[in-house]
Structures are given as C-alpha cells and as structure tokens.
Design a protein around this motif. Structure first.
Motif, PDB file in Angstrom:
ATOM      1  N   SER A  83       0.841  -1.199   0.000  1.00  0.00           N
ATOM      2  CA  SER A  83       0.000   0.000   0.000  1.00  0.00           C
ATOM      3  C   SER A  83       0.877   1.250   0.000  1.00  0.00           C
ATOM      4  CB  SER A  83      -0.948  -0.017   1.195  1.00  0.00           C
ATOM      5  OG  SER A  83      -0.233  -0.191   2.389  1.00  0.00           O
ATOM      6  N   ILE A  84       2.074   1.134   0.583  1.00  0.00           N
ATOM      7  CA  ILE A  84       3.028   2.252   0.586  1.00  0.00           C
ATOM      8  C   ILE A  84       4.373   1.727   1.106  1.00  0.00           C
ATOM      9  CG2 ILE A  84       2.548   3.030   2.958  1.00  0.00           C
ATOM     10  CD1 ILE A  84       2.576   5.954   1.819  1.00  0.00           C
ATOM     11  N   PHE A  85       5.438   2.411   0.778  1.00  0.00           N
ATOM     12  CA  PHE A  85       6.755   2.106   1.377  1.00  0.00           C
ATOM     13  C   PHE A  85       7.143   3.295   2.246  1.00  0.00           C
ATOM     14  CE2 PHE A  85       6.572  -0.333  -2.554  1.00  0.00           C
ATOM     15  CZ  PHE A  85       7.044  -1.580  -2.169  1.00  0.00           C
ATOM     16  N   HIS A  86       7.284   3.064   3.551  1.00  0.00           N
ATOM     17  CA  HIS A  86       7.582   4.137   4.500  1.00  0.00           C
ATOM     18  C   HIS A  86       9.052   4.144   4.922  1.00  0.00           C
ATOM     19  CE1 HIS A  86       3.226   4.577   6.180  1.00  0.00           C
ATOM     20  NE2 HIS A  86       3.518   5.631   5.454  1.00  0.00           N
ATOM     21  N   HIS A  87       9.564   5.320   5.230  1.00  0.00           N
ATOM     22  CA  HIS A  87      10.816   5.426   5.986  1.00  0.00           C
ATOM     23  C   HIS A  87      10.481   5.372   7.476  1.00  0.00           C
ATOM     24  CE1 HIS A  87       9.516   9.565   6.708  1.00  0.00           C
ATOM     25  NE2 HIS A  87       9.335   9.675   5.391  1.00  0.00           N
ATOM     26  N   GLU A  88      11.364   4.777   8.265  1.00  0.00           N
ATOM     27  CA  GLU A  88      11.226   4.812   9.725  1.00  0.00           C
ATOM     28  C   GLU A  88      12.608   5.096  10.307  1.00  0.00           C
ATOM     29  OE1 GLU A  88       9.484   1.396  11.562  1.00  0.00           O
ATOM     30  OE2 GLU A  88       7.487   1.755  10.699  1.00  0.00           O
ATOM     31  N   ALA A  89      12.828   6.313  10.725  1.00  0.00           N
ATOM     32  CA  ALA A  89      14.124   6.699  11.301  1.00  0.00           C
ATOM     33  C   ALA A  89      14.208   6.230  12.749  1.00  0.00           C
ATOM     34  CB  ALA A  89      14.274   8.212  11.235  1.00  0.00           C
ATOM     35  N   GLU A  90      15.345   5.675  13.116  1.00  0.00           N
ATOM     36  CA  GLU A  90      15.490   5.144  14.466  1.00  0.00           C
ATOM     37  C   GLU A  90      16.927   5.339  14.941  1.00  0.00           C
ATOM     38  OE1 GLU A  90      13.815   1.270  14.935  1.00  0.00           O
ATOM     39  OE2 GLU A  90      12.241   1.690  13.453  1.00  0.00           O
TER      40      GLU A  90
END
Lengths: 308, 298
Positions: free
Chosen positions: A123-130
């Motif tokens: 449905s979407i490709f997200h960035h997740e900064a950690e």
C-alpha cells in the motif's frame, strides 16, 4: 570515537578533524574471514585496540569525508532486532506491551546506497528513522543495571517498511525484510561520543522536505529496559543491531528518485536513494492517516493474539 | 546422503554402517566460531559433494556419536505461518512468513528450557525444515527451486502463546532453545517428493501430531519462491514450512518429545521448566478447533 567502513572494505575512525583515518592494518592480526568480519573483530578486541584507535582519532590527517565512499559500518549484522513502536508520540497513553521482530540482515544499505522497491503490491513504502545500537558483547538475561555495558555504540537506522503485504491480522513484518530495506550509517559512535541519549533529535528529510522530527525523550521503554527484555528472549552477540523503534508522526512515502536523509543529532546523518522500476507514485509529504492511527493505538486494551 | 555435525564438532556422513568422519573435506574452511562453521561448509557442499561421497564410502565407519543441530546457528531462521489446510476447503489463505531468532536452535538430545515469561501455553509445532545450500534470490515456483537446498531436516517450532503485542505471538517462538533441529541434513535426492512426507510428534510416547506434507497450503517450492521475492537466501539458512495445528499440545517440565519425518529421521529433545508450571496434558482440542474453524481470526 566514530568507526566507519569505507572505500574498498577499509575500516577507519572518523577523526576530530572530520577526516577518515584508516585502521584496517590494526585488524589484520585477527585474520578476518571477510569484510563482514572486520567490525565484529574490532568490537571483540576493542579493549586492546582502544588506545591506538583513540590516538589515530586524535591526530587525524586521514582522507576527507568528502573523498571517501562510506558504507554501512557493518557489512552484515548477525541479527537485526527491531522494537515495535516504542514512542509515546505525544499521547499520554499507558505503556504498551513490549514486542520485537527480526529483520533480514541481508542486503544492507549504507550512505549513498539505493533502496530498491520490489514489484510487490504494497500500500506504501515508509521510511522509519530510528536510533540503533550495536551490541558489544555476548549477553543473555541482562539486568537493567548491567544492560548499558552490553552496548558497543550507536548508529542511525532507517527501517524501510512495505505496508499491507502478507496475511491480514497477523503482521509478519516481512515487508521490512526486502533486500536493501535495512539502511544504516554513516558510522558507529561510541556511547561517550553522542551526548545525552534521551535528548537525541531524529529527523528524516525527503528531497529536502522535513518528515520525521522527534526526540528520544519521547521513548516509551528506555534502552536499558528493552535490552533486558530482548536478552531475556534471545542471546545477543557482538555485531547484533537493535533498532529502538520509531515515532510514526512524520512517516511518509519513499518513491522512485527520492533522496532520503536520516539523521540523529549526536551521531550524524546518511543518505539513501530510492529506485522503483515501476515508478509508482504515492502522495508526497507526511502520511497523516498513519500518524492519526498510531496516536489512537494503546488507548484501549491490546488484542491478544494466538495461533501459530 | 545424510550429513551430520557431531557434538564434538566433527562433520560426517551417516551411512548404513554408521558414522564416517568427513571433516577433512572441509579442513580448509575457516570460520569464526564453531557455531558459524556449517554455513561456510554448506556454501561449498555442492561442489565438494563427490569428494564427500567418496570418503563416506571408503572411510571407516564408527558407531553414531552424539550429534548437535546440523546448523547450530543459521544465518537466518524463517518460519511459515500456519500453511496447512487442516480440512479447510476453498481459497488458500494469503502466504506469509516471519523471521525467528537464529540463536534459538538446539540439536538432538537437547533440552528446551521454558522461560519465566507468562505464556498461556508452550506448544510443540513439528515442521519440515529446509536447509539452504546456495545463495538465492527471486526463485521461480517450480522444481528448479529445490536446487538451492542442501537438504531437509526435522524442526520443532516451540511456541509460547499469548505474548507480545500484535496478532499471533511471533516473539514466543524466538526464545533460546525453542527450535530443535536435526538429526541430519538429508539431501534432496533422497526425498522423492517433499509433499508426500508423514510428520509425527509424540510426547512421552503419547501421539500428538500426525499429518502429511501433502496438506500444505503453499508447497516447498512456493515457499522458496515467495521468500526469495523478499530477501536473499544464503547457505545455512533454515526455513520451517509451517505446521498442522491438529494435534498440538503443551510442552512441560520433564516431557520427552520425539519427532519424526519418514525418510528424514527422528529428533528427540526433553523439556525443562525451572518454574514447574502445569498445563493440561494431551492434545489442545480448543486450539485445533479454532484453527479448523478459522475465519480470518488467526
């Protein structure tokens, strides 16, 4: 101290004059098997290497950061363990049940590398900064008091996440395990280097536009607690990477041609490019629907799953 | 061929006459720790196979020594969700897989140690295990996918239920000692059809699981094709193909677990619970019924 992997499988320290000083020669005595072994060797023998590393770091005079090709500091982590959620996200909800998942350690992306979106119908490709930590010694059943001693250093992680794949109601997290979806860099900073751990400013910029923008002061489970938890489940080894979770307020799409800069204030930043051979398009900017949904989470009793 | 790793770190072949030490074929393979040796051995397994077979025939057989898991620490441990029809008709459920901790592996004769964590129950899940022998990405879902395998083995996906946050507990499967694996890597040429294998598991001699891999929702080649659509497989990776839930039951202190797959072998482990908890013995009929009647609720 900041430890980087660069150019043709070289290891270096990023010196106080922001040059990269080659230290690969110090690791040859351990007869590394391959590039993936360099950092685990350095971690394992850190006590005996430390004074020489510090001295090279202090004297500087290496190659300018602009002239080196940085790679992810670990060619292949032995494990990548990710916290689910783990930020309060501005709510005063009660702490949620701690939980983790494992992410594939294949196909790591480093600074300047390209995340390749697969043809799968996400449905979407997200960035997740950690903020992520790198384990320094074999550990099991750590107490919270001893937990921080197991940490070798910290790095900046982007847990790239395909949504909406797999079986409904399960959340396998497999959409986070595509090759190239584990991005981290630009180096590993030792704990003395990064300043106050719970005052780290974490951001993502996509094509210069600010997306994620949060502080580690909002973390739900502090790092000593999550290390005690994770090590109550599985043995940790030098070179394991633990991602401390993300704040979902500010997630957004990663799509073809995007330049994604992920930053943690006390460590540094690294850049990922995005390529999608299908050139799909998602709405630009922050995914407000996702942000609202996650803010609403934990306001009611969590569903207890079952089954295999 | 049945490739085994002995408790004292020798690599050998289990023959009709007993164990033949073939470690010398892999003497030049360097490794970091003993646990990380087998993936490096498997990386050259296909190219050295004839050498290995020669030595297995000419070498001196000895009685079978104690074994450890054929891959004590896989680079990755990947598990299929569910993956058996269990009497369901109609469309297959969507395929899905997840990663477990590769530290969780133990070998034949090992002990599953139940952690202090509050689980509703600890279940055994007997599964067909695939051992990867080659790097692979984007495999087709046909017979050729089997070429990436070094072979098959028995795996038990020990599962603590009711833990964690979202959906069925994945984390309850990643505790150290929660993936008994073995006894051997049985090469693919020994198994005519991986979708025609009978899998059984008993607890203290009492029958629990007893099912055929012909009931798999997604076959071995479909699993290999699906997973390599996501990530690269590397030598030593272990995939467990899911279980049939009809026949699951509690694992508790003192239990002797015996799993078997025809043509592949027997895998025995015991269970220790330092907290001496008690669950009902026998098959978990509630779980079995719930999975039979599933309507997207799993």
């Amino acid at each position: 101290m900041r430890i980087a992997r660069f150019d043709d499988d070289r290891m270096g320290v990023v010196a106080s004059d922001d040059t990269v000083v080659d230290i690969t020669d110090l690791l040859e005595q351990y007869d590394p098997l391959d590039a993936a072994d360099l950092l685990p060797d350095l971690i394992t023998h850190f006590d005996e290497l430390k004074s020489e590393l510090e001295s090279r770091s202090a004297s500087g005079g290496g190659k300018s950061l602009d002239d080196v090709d940085l790679h992810s500091p670990l060619a292949r982590p032995t494990k990548i363990i990710c916290m689910i959620g783990n930020y309060r996200e501005g709510t005063d909800r009660p702490q949620q049940i701690m939980d983790i998942f494992f992410k594939s350690p294949e196909g790591i992306s480093g600074d300047g590398d390209t995340v390749i979106l697969p043809p799968h119908e996400a449905s979407i490709f997200h960035h997740e900064a950690e903020i992520a930590l790198v384990i320094g010694k074999e550990s099991k059943d750590l107490s919270r008091d001893d937990a921080m001693d197991a940490i070798f250093g910290y790095t900046v992680f982007n847990d790239v996440s395909a949504r909406g794949l797999g079986r409904e109601g399960i959340n396998s997290f497999l959409g986070k395990s595509f090759d190239t979806f584990a991005g981290f860099g630009p180096w590993i900073s030792t704990p003395d280097e990064i300043g106050e751990l719970y005052d780290q400013h974490i951001t993502v910029h996509v094509d210069g536009e600010l997306r994620q923008d949060y502080n580690t002061s909002d973390i739900e489970r502090p790092i000593d607690e999550l290390l005690a938890y994770i090590s109550s489940i599985t043995t940790l080894n030098p070179g394991d990477v633990i991602c401390c979770g993300t704040n979902h307020q500010g997630l957004g799409a990663m799509q073809d041609g995007d330049v994604v800069v992920t930053s943690v204030s006390g460590i540094g930043s690294f850049t990922l490019n995005v390529r999608d051979s299908d050139a799909r398009q998602w709405q630009r900017g922050v995914d407000e629907e996702m942000a609202a949904r996650v803010r609403a989470q934990g306001q009611e009793a969590p569903a207890q799953g079952n089954g295999g | 061929m049945r490739l085994v790793l002995t408790a004292d770190d020798r690599i050998g072949v289990q023959t009709d006459n007993g164990f033949v030490d073939t470690s010398s074929v892999f003497d030049d393979i360097r490794f970091r720790t003993a646990k990380d040796r087998m993936p490096r051995v498997l990386a050259v397994f296909h190219e050295r196979r004839s050498q290995l077979e020669e030595l297995a025939q000419s070498g001196t057989a000895e009685p079978m020594p104690a074994l450890q898991a054929p891959v004590p620490r896989p680079p990755k441990l990947i598990a299929a969700f569910g993956n058996y029809r269990e009497g369901m008709d109609g469309d297959r459920q969507k395929q899905d897989l997840f990663l477990e901790s590769p530290e969780s592996v133990i070998g034949p004769g090992g002990t599953v140690v139940l952690p202090a964590h509050e689980a509703t129950i600890f279940h055994h899940e007997a599964e067909l295990a695939l051992i990867v022998g080659k790097r692979a990405k984007d495999l087709p879902a046909d017979e050729s996918a089997l070429d990436v395998l070094a072979g098959y083995s028995c795996g038990i996906d020990v599962s603590g239920r009711g833990m964690g946050r979202i959906g069925p507990s994945r984390i309850g499967k990643s505790f150290d000692t929660f993936t008994p694996l073995g006894p051997a890597i049985v090469t693919t040429d020994e198994i005519a059809d991986p979708q025609k294998l009978q899998v059984t598991l008993t607890v203290n001699g009492e029958p629990r699981q007893n099912y055929s891999t012909d009931d798999m929702e997604y076959s071995v080649v479909e699993i290999l094709s699906y997973v390599t659509g996501f990530m690269t497989l590397v030598p030593g990776d272990v995939l467990i193909c899911g279980t049939n839930h009809q026949g699951l039951g509690a694992m508790q202190d003192g239990d002797q677990i015996s799993m078997s797959i025809e043509g592949i072998g027997d895998l025995q482990v015991s269970v220790s619970d330092p907290h001496n908890r008690d669950w009902q013995r026998g098959i978990d009929e509630e779980m079995a019924a719930r999975v039979r009647n599933r309507a997207g609720s799993r």
